[in-house]
Design a protein around this motif. Sequence first.
Motif, short mmCIF file in Angstrom:
data_model
loop_
_atom_site.label_atom_id
_atom_site.label_comp_id
_atom_site.label_asym_id
_atom_site.label_seq_id
_atom_site.Cartn_x
_atom_site.Cartn_y
_atom_site.Cartn_z
N SER A 142 11.99 7.62 174.47
CA SER A 142 11.51 8.67 173.56
C SER A 142 11.13 8.08 172.21
N GLN A 145 9.89 9.83 168.75
CA GLN A 145 10.27 11.23 168.75
C GLN A 145 11.46 11.47 167.82
N ARG A 227 13.58 15.92 181.92
CA ARG A 227 12.44 15.41 181.14
C ARG A 227 11.84 16.52 180.28
N GLN A 228 11.70 17.72 180.86
CA GLN A 228 11.10 18.83 180.12
C GLN A 228 11.99 19.26 178.96
N SER A 231 11.78 16.86 176.13
CA SER A 231 10.52 17.07 175.42
C SER A 231 10.60 18.30 174.52
N CYS A 234 12.15 17.83 171.07
CA CYS A 234 11.45 16.98 170.09
C CYS A 234 10.66 17.82 169.10
#
Length: 257
Positions: A142, A145, A227-228, A231, A234
């Motif tokens: 990441s 981020q 993963r979602q 995300s 962030c």
Amino acid sequence: MSVPNIIVVAGSSGAGKTTWVCQQMRDIADVEQIIYFSPGTGTVPIDQSRITTEFPGIQVFSDGQEVEFLNQIPKAEAVYIELGFYLQLEAIAQILDNLTYRAIAVLPPDFKDSEYHSWANEIVRGAPTQSSTAETLWRAASNGQVIDENSLEEFWYEITHGAYGIVTRAKGIFDVNDGRSLYCDFVAGVAHTDFLELDLPRYLEGRPQRFSGLEVVGENLDEATLRQTLSDCCLSDVAILQYQQQVKEILLEGEKV
């Protein structure tokens, strides 16, 4: 030229391999040339990043730096190689060729009669982990981020309480909204520890130009949702700049007091 002391450390996930290596490094702090290599971590070098932060004088090598690592061995006084549980023990022979090394296995107290026992010169009693042969490994970098710290705490709670599968091990390094870099660590069955702030300067000028990432080990992992959710935690460019401006103003006010 003297022969360096080469130590190869292996063992089950979460048993404490990196912790053991770090303790050894503290014990030989007066040794000038120490190098560390952990193959197989790819673009998510969590342990290497942590060791680089805690021991700035040590040379740390990652995947893609095998030639440089081997070239530095003759110049080193102490060499530590850490093998993740996902690597075959035979992999070390390919890395070191004919060099002599001492094999250390860090294992849970009830771990018996494994391949590590026949491989190691010494068995170190590690944490009482709850690993199994059905475990899989999931990683995500990441870099660049920034995560809101409250969102990170919620995400970490979900990871460690079964929201994404049966997690036995999780670790990560994250840049949070006040500019700090946090190391997060979880081992199932081991007492919870708070997030550790890494000894790095606050990053308060845009997106961080340093490593961050997450590694999760467990069974039936919902990788797509992991993963979602990562995300979703962030922050946008606008939010990052707003947070950074607020922190800089607070720090400036603190200097005036």
